[in-house]
Design a protein around this motif. Structure first.
Motif, short mmCIF file in Angstrom:
data_model
loop_
_atom_site.label_atom_id
_atom_site.label_comp_id
_atom_site.label_asym_id
_atom_site.label_seq_id
_atom_site.Cartn_x
_atom_site.Cartn_y
_atom_site.Cartn_z
N ASP A 242 0.17 -0.87 -0.36
CA ASP A 242 -0.47 0.50 0.10
C ASP A 242 0.70 1.04 -0.26
O ASP A 242 1.29 1.26 1.00
CB ASP A 242 -0.92 0.16 1.61
N LEU A 243 1.36 2.51 -1.21
CA LEU A 243 1.45 3.06 -1.03
C LEU A 243 0.59 4.55 -1.19
O LEU A 243 -0.38 4.23 -2.20
CB LEU A 243 2.27 3.39 -1.96
N PRO A 244 1.26 5.48 -0.78
CA PRO A 244 0.42 6.94 -1.00
C PRO A 244 0.19 7.60 -1.95
O PRO A 244 1.29 7.00 -2.82
CB PRO A 244 0.92 7.74 0.51
N GLY A 245 0.01 8.26 -2.59
CA GLY A 245 0.28 9.51 -3.34
C GLY A 245 -0.01 8.68 -5.13
O GLY A 245 -0.94 7.82 -5.29
N LEU A 246 0.74 8.87 -5.87
CA LEU A 246 -0.37 8.80 -7.66
C LEU A 246 -0.04 7.78 -8.33
O LEU A 246 1.39 6.93 -7.57
CB LEU A 246 0.31 10.07 -8.38
N ARG A 247 -0.14 7.39 -9.25
CA ARG A 247 -0.23 5.68 -10.00
C ARG A 247 1.46 5.79 -10.09
O ARG A 247 2.42 6.78 -11.18
CB ARG A 247 -0.62 5.77 -11.04
N PRO A 248 2.44 5.24 -9.76
CA PRO A 248 3.83 5.21 -10.29
C PRO A 248 3.49 4.42 -11.51
O PRO A 248 2.77 3.87 -12.00
CB PRO A 248 3.92 4.41 -9.09
N ARG A 249 4.75 5.11 -12.96
CA ARG A 249 5.53 4.43 -13.28
C ARG A 249 6.11 3.48 -12.93
O ARG A 249 5.85 1.84 -13.79
CB ARG A 249 5.97 4.58 -14.38
N PHE A 250 6.61 2.50 -12.16
CA PHE A 250 7.90 0.91 -12.26
C PHE A 250 7.32 1.49 -10.46
O PHE A 250 7.30 2.38 -9.23
CB PHE A 250 9.25 1.67 -12.34
N LEU A 251 8.01 0.17 -10.60
CA LEU A 251 7.94 0.08 -8.84
C LEU A 251 9.60 -0.34 -8.54
O LEU A 251 9.90 -1.44 -9.46
CB LEU A 251 6.97 -0.93 -7.64
N TYR A 252 9.96 -0.42 -7.04
CA TYR A 252 11.11 -1.13 -7.06
C TYR A 252 10.94 -1.65 -5.91
O TYR A 252 10.41 -1.64 -5.21
CB TYR A 252 12.52 -0.15 -5.96
N ARG A 253 11.52 -2.76 -6.24
CA ARG A 253 11.26 -4.62 -5.70
C ARG A 253 13.15 -5.04 -4.88
O ARG A 253 13.81 -4.99 -5.35
CB ARG A 253 10.95 -5.43 -6.21
N VAL A 254 12.99 -4.65 -3.54
CA VAL A 254 14.94 -5.12 -2.75
C VAL A 254 14.36 -6.29 -1.99
O VAL A 254 13.56 -6.40 -1.15
CB VAL A 254 15.00 -2.97 -2.24
N GLU A 255 15.13 -6.90 -2.11
CA GLU A 255 14.98 -8.55 -1.58
C GLU A 255 16.87 -8.22 -1.07
O GLU A 255 17.85 -8.69 -1.73
CB GLU A 255 15.01 -9.29 -2.00
N ALA A 256 16.87 -8.76 0.53
CA ALA A 256 18.02 -8.50 1.28
C ALA A 256 17.79 -10.43 1.76
O ALA A 256 16.88 -10.48 2.51
CB ALA A 256 18.33 -7.75 1.93
N ARG A 257 19.04 -11.15 1.49
CA ARG A 257 18.75 -11.95 2.08
C ARG A 257 19.82 -11.69 3.38
O ARG A 257 20.94 -12.11 3.50
CB ARG A 257 19.52 -13.29 0.99
N GLU A 258 18.66 -12.41 4.60
CA GLU A 258 19.51 -12.26 5.38
C GLU A 258 20.18 -13.44 6.91
O GLU A 258 19.17 -14.79 5.96
CB GLU A 258 18.60 -12.12 6.84
#
Length: 85
Positions: free
Chosen positions: A34-50
């Motif tokens: 869930d993100l506030p604001g206008l519809r983005p053109r793209f998203l960042y998906r960040v995955e960290a392996r702990e």
């Protein structure tokens, strides 16, 4: 106003109905954010392996949040997820 966004197989979808119409899957099969604001053109998906805690995941459209996340998790992998049109 918060936007309910879904990420499924490398694409972002705005809303559960768009996810079902375009990808033909239910919301339970996708990652949600869930993100506030206008519809983005793209998203960042960040995955960290702990080592001990398992995987950590961040999905956002905020570049500054990604930079802060990378500062605390230097081995994280960043993927750009385009929004479905």
């Amino acid at each position: 106003m918060a936007r309910h966004l879904y990420v499924y197989e490398g694409r972002g979808y705005e809303g559960e109905l768009e996810l079902f119409r375009r990808a033909h899957v239910g919301a339970a099969a996708a990652e949600t954010v869930d993100l506030p604001g206008l519809r983005p053109r793209f998203l960042y998906r960040v995955e960290a392996r702990e080592r001990a805690g398992g995987d950590r995941l961040l999905i956002t459209d905020d570049e500054i949040a990604v930079r802060r996340y990378l500062a605390s998790h230097p081995g994280a992998e960043v993927a750009i997820v385009p929004m479905a049109r």
